[in-house]
Design a protein around this motif. Structure first.
Motif, mmCIF file in Angstrom:
data_model
loop_
_atom_site.group_PDB
_atom_site.id
_atom_site.type_symbol
_atom_site.label_atom_id
_atom_site.label_comp_id
_atom_site.label_asym_id
_atom_site.label_seq_id
_atom_site.Cartn_x
_atom_site.Cartn_y
_atom_site.Cartn_z
ATOM 1 N N LEU A 291 0.834 -1.203 0.000
ATOM 2 C CA LEU A 291 0.000 0.000 0.000
ATOM 3 C C LEU A 291 0.867 1.251 0.000
ATOM 4 C CD1 LEU A 291 -2.781 1.436 0.361
ATOM 5 C CD2 LEU A 291 -2.443 1.190 2.833
ATOM 6 N N GLN A 292 0.784 2.032 -1.067
ATOM 7 C CA GLN A 292 1.483 3.311 -1.120
ATOM 8 C C GLN A 292 0.642 4.379 -0.414
ATOM 9 O OE1 GLN A 292 4.106 4.222 -4.450
ATOM 10 N NE2 GLN A 292 2.797 2.954 -5.738
ATOM 11 N N ASP A 293 1.304 5.264 0.301
ATOM 12 C CA ASP A 293 0.614 6.300 1.071
ATOM 13 C C ASP A 293 0.302 7.485 0.156
ATOM 14 O OD1 ASP A 293 -0.349 8.112 2.918
ATOM 15 O OD2 ASP A 293 1.129 7.592 4.448
ATOM 16 N N THR A 294 -0.784 7.347 -0.619
ATOM 17 C CA THR A 294 -1.145 8.378 -1.595
ATOM 18 C C THR A 294 -1.461 9.717 -0.937
ATOM 19 O OG1 THR A 294 -3.411 7.502 -1.545
ATOM 20 C CG2 THR A 294 -1.981 6.759 -3.334
ATOM 21 N N ASP A 295 -2.103 9.680 0.221
ATOM 22 C CA ASP A 295 -2.423 10.929 0.918
ATOM 23 C C ASP A 295 -1.164 11.707 1.262
ATOM 24 O OD1 ASP A 295 -5.146 10.594 0.804
ATOM 25 O OD2 ASP A 295 -5.325 9.721 2.809
ATOM 26 N N LEU A 296 -0.196 11.030 1.856
ATOM 27 C CA LEU A 296 1.029 11.704 2.277
ATOM 28 C C LEU A 296 1.842 12.176 1.076
ATOM 29 C CD1 LEU A 296 2.774 12.648 4.585
ATOM 30 C CD2 LEU A 296 3.843 10.383 4.665
ATOM 31 N N ILE A 297 1.839 11.412 -0.009
ATOM 32 C CA ILE A 297 2.562 11.819 -1.218
ATOM 33 C C ILE A 297 1.981 13.134 -1.753
ATOM 34 C CG2 ILE A 297 3.031 11.252 -3.639
ATOM 35 C CD1 ILE A 297 3.107 8.291 -2.773
ATOM 36 N N GLY A 298 0.650 13.201 -1.862
ATOM 37 C CA GLY A 298 -0.005 14.405 -2.374
ATOM 38 C C GLY A 298 0.162 15.596 -1.452
ATOM 39 N N VAL A 299 -0.002 15.376 -0.157
ATOM 40 C CA VAL A 299 0.145 16.451 0.830
ATOM 41 C C VAL A 299 1.571 17.000 0.810
ATOM 42 C CG1 VAL A 299 0.244 16.955 3.306
ATOM 43 C CG2 VAL A 299 -1.694 15.687 2.380
ATOM 44 N N THR A 300 2.554 16.099 0.791
ATOM 45 C CA THR A 300 3.959 16.518 0.792
ATOM 46 C C THR A 300 4.296 17.294 -0.476
ATOM 47 O OG1 THR A 300 4.529 14.537 2.083
ATOM 48 C CG2 THR A 300 6.343 15.715 1.014
ATOM 49 N N ALA A 301 3.778 16.835 -1.618
ATOM 50 C CA ALA A 301 4.037 17.526 -2.886
ATOM 51 C C ALA A 301 3.483 18.943 -2.847
ATOM 52 C CB ALA A 301 3.426 16.746 -4.043
ATOM 53 N N ALA A 302 2.273 19.095 -2.337
ATOM 54 C CA ALA A 302 1.652 20.430 -2.271
ATOM 55 C C ALA A 302 2.420 21.344 -1.324
ATOM 56 C CB ALA A 302 0.199 20.299 -1.820
ATOM 57 N N LYS A 303 2.762 20.846 -0.145
ATOM 58 C CA LYS A 303 3.477 21.668 0.835
ATOM 59 C C LYS A 303 4.844 22.102 0.312
ATOM 60 C CE LYS A 303 1.266 20.030 5.092
ATOM 61 N NZ LYS A 303 1.476 19.329 6.389
ATOM 62 N N GLN A 304 5.525 21.185 -0.359
ATOM 63 C CA GLN A 304 6.846 21.515 -0.898
ATOM 64 C C GLN A 304 6.746 22.547 -2.012
ATOM 65 O OE1 GLN A 304 10.111 20.512 0.016
ATOM 66 N NE2 GLN A 304 8.923 20.005 1.845
ATOM 67 N N LEU A 305 5.733 22.405 -2.878
ATOM 68 C CA LEU A 305 5.584 23.348 -3.981
ATOM 69 C C LEU A 305 5.225 24.740 -3.465
ATOM 70 C CD1 LEU A 305 5.695 23.794 -6.980
ATOM 71 C CD2 LEU A 305 3.330 22.993 -7.177
ATOM 72 N N VAL A 306 4.319 24.806 -2.501
ATOM 73 C CA VAL A 306 3.945 26.100 -1.921
ATOM 74 C C VAL A 306 5.145 26.743 -1.230
ATOM 75 C CG1 VAL A 306 2.550 27.208 -0.121
ATOM 76 C CG2 VAL A 306 1.490 25.566 -1.680
ATOM 77 N N SER A 307 5.939 25.921 -0.548
ATOM 78 C CA SER A 307 7.121 26.451 0.133
ATOM 79 C C SER A 307 8.155 26.978 -0.864
ATOM 80 C CB SER A 307 7.749 25.364 1.009
ATOM 81 O OG SER A 307 8.814 25.877 1.778
ATOM 82 N N LEU A 308 8.311 26.275 -1.997
ATOM 83 C CA LEU A 308 9.237 26.744 -3.031
ATOM 84 C C LEU A 308 8.799 28.088 -3.602
ATOM 85 C CD1 LEU A 308 9.856 23.392 -4.959
ATOM 86 C CD2 LEU A 308 11.620 24.770 -3.848
ATOM 87 N N ILE A 309 7.479 28.300 -3.660
ATOM 88 C CA ILE A 309 6.930 29.551 -4.187
ATOM 89 C C ILE A 309 7.069 30.681 -3.163
ATOM 90 C CG2 ILE A 309 4.785 30.698 -4.905
ATOM 91 C CD1 ILE A 309 3.898 27.863 -5.919
#
Length: 336
Positions: A291-309
């Motif tokens: 089972l891949q943790d899809t929730d955490l993957i998506g949440v982490t991607a969004a947080k990282q992208l917002v932080s980069l911006i």
């Protein structure tokens, strides 16, 4: 459309005061702010996104590059869940999302040009051909980017821990007595390479010799191909006792092939999937998978992208690995 001037006329204050009140400036009294906020709400005022972009140099819009070559689109459960958690997290941070392609109406343009046309603040790249010129143009551009399941040296990547997933699956099936293990791998990609490397490493660690004839080239999200390849494996004189699939959806093809040959899972052949999608637990028997943790993957991607911006000087471009977990299911027999 209600303007700041309309609110100023109604409340008898300057346009500048209305603007300061609605944007949270501290040089406006709390009583005045509350009165202007109430008036704006009653009049149906909404800030103009283009005006805000001019003022803040930010559109609060994130682009999504998503092209599922298998043609599943947003019915692809793994990526649909990743993008859903990405969307939820991005919206909570005040951002909208826009799917980016190469065409705008009848006008032809590259994906990077579309990003510029939409004036997105950042881009997430998922489930696409990462070797394409379109992707490299975005990667080499000046827009903040986060990739999912693919690594570029100069960009942040969110990776599922594919090596650990394969290690846990191999550990499980070997405990169940299996040493003749075949692997139908997905189409060539960073994910496929990492899973195959994890497969070989885990087998080697346990002293299992991998038969090169049992490593077959399949495809992700393609049950028709796994159906064909499973029948091919089971028709050989030297047959494996367990077959690893590219993903859970593809495993359905293997189940159909086994049934059509008059055999059963797991009595005659054990089947292992990958991803942990809901469908895998509706099969009979339930599929043993990771089972891949899809929730955490998506949440982490969004947080990282917002932080980069929002914090480009203090946000590192890095590879972030997300762990999953083994789902035992009932598709692997104990042959000890």
């Amino acid at each position: 459309m209600v303007s700041l001037k309309d609110i100023s006329v109604r409340c008898g204050v300057s346009v500048a005061t209305v603007s300061k009140a609605l944007n949270g400036h501290k040089d406006v009294s709390e009583a005045t702010r509350e009165r202007l906020m109430k008036a704006a709400k009653e009049m149906g005022y909404f800030p103009n996104s283009q005006a805000r972009a001019l003022k803040t140099n930010r559109t609060y819009n994130l682009g999504v590059m998503y092209l599922d070559e298998a043609g599943s689109g947003l019915t692809h459960e793994f990526f649909a869940k990743v993008l859903d958690s990405f969307k939820t997290t991005a919206e909570a941070a005040g951002y909208d999302i826009t799917f980016i392609n190469r065409d705008v109406g009848k006008q032809k343009m590259s994906t990077y040009e579309h990003c510029k046309y939409r004036n997105v603040d950042g881009v997430i790249i998922a489930c696409t051909d990462f070797t394409s010129q379109d992707v490299y143009e975005v990667i080499n551009g000046d827009i903040p980017v986060v990739t999912i399941d693919h690594i570029f040296d100069c960009r942040t990547a969110i990776m599922s821990n594919n090596e650990k997933g394969m290690e846990e699956l191999i550990n499980y099936v070997t405990k169940m007595g299996h040493r003749k293990i075949a692997f139908i791998q997905g189409n060539r990609s960073a994910v496929a390479e990492r899973r195959l490397a994890g497969f070989y490493k885990a087998c080697m660690t346990r002293g299992i010799s991998v038969d090169p004839d049992w490593i077959l080239n399949g495809d992700y999200h393609n049950p028709d191909l796994t159906y064909k390849l499973t029948k091919e494996l089971l028709s050989r004189e030297n047959k494996p006792t367990c077959v690893f699939m590219p993903d859970d959806y593809s495993a359905m093809g293997a189940f159909n092939a086994v049934k059509e040959m008059g055999l059963s899972v797991p009595e005659d052949i054990s089947i292992v999937g990958y991803d942990g999608i809901a469908y895998s637990q509706l099969l009979s028997p339930k599929l043993t998978t990771y089972l891949q943790d899809t929730d955490l993957i998506g949440v982490t991607a969004a947080k990282q992208l917002v932080s980069l911006i929002e914090n480009p000087q203090t946000t590192f471009k890095e590879v972030i690995t997300v762990d999953g977990k083994l789902l035992e299911g009932g598709s692997v027999s104990d042959i000890n």
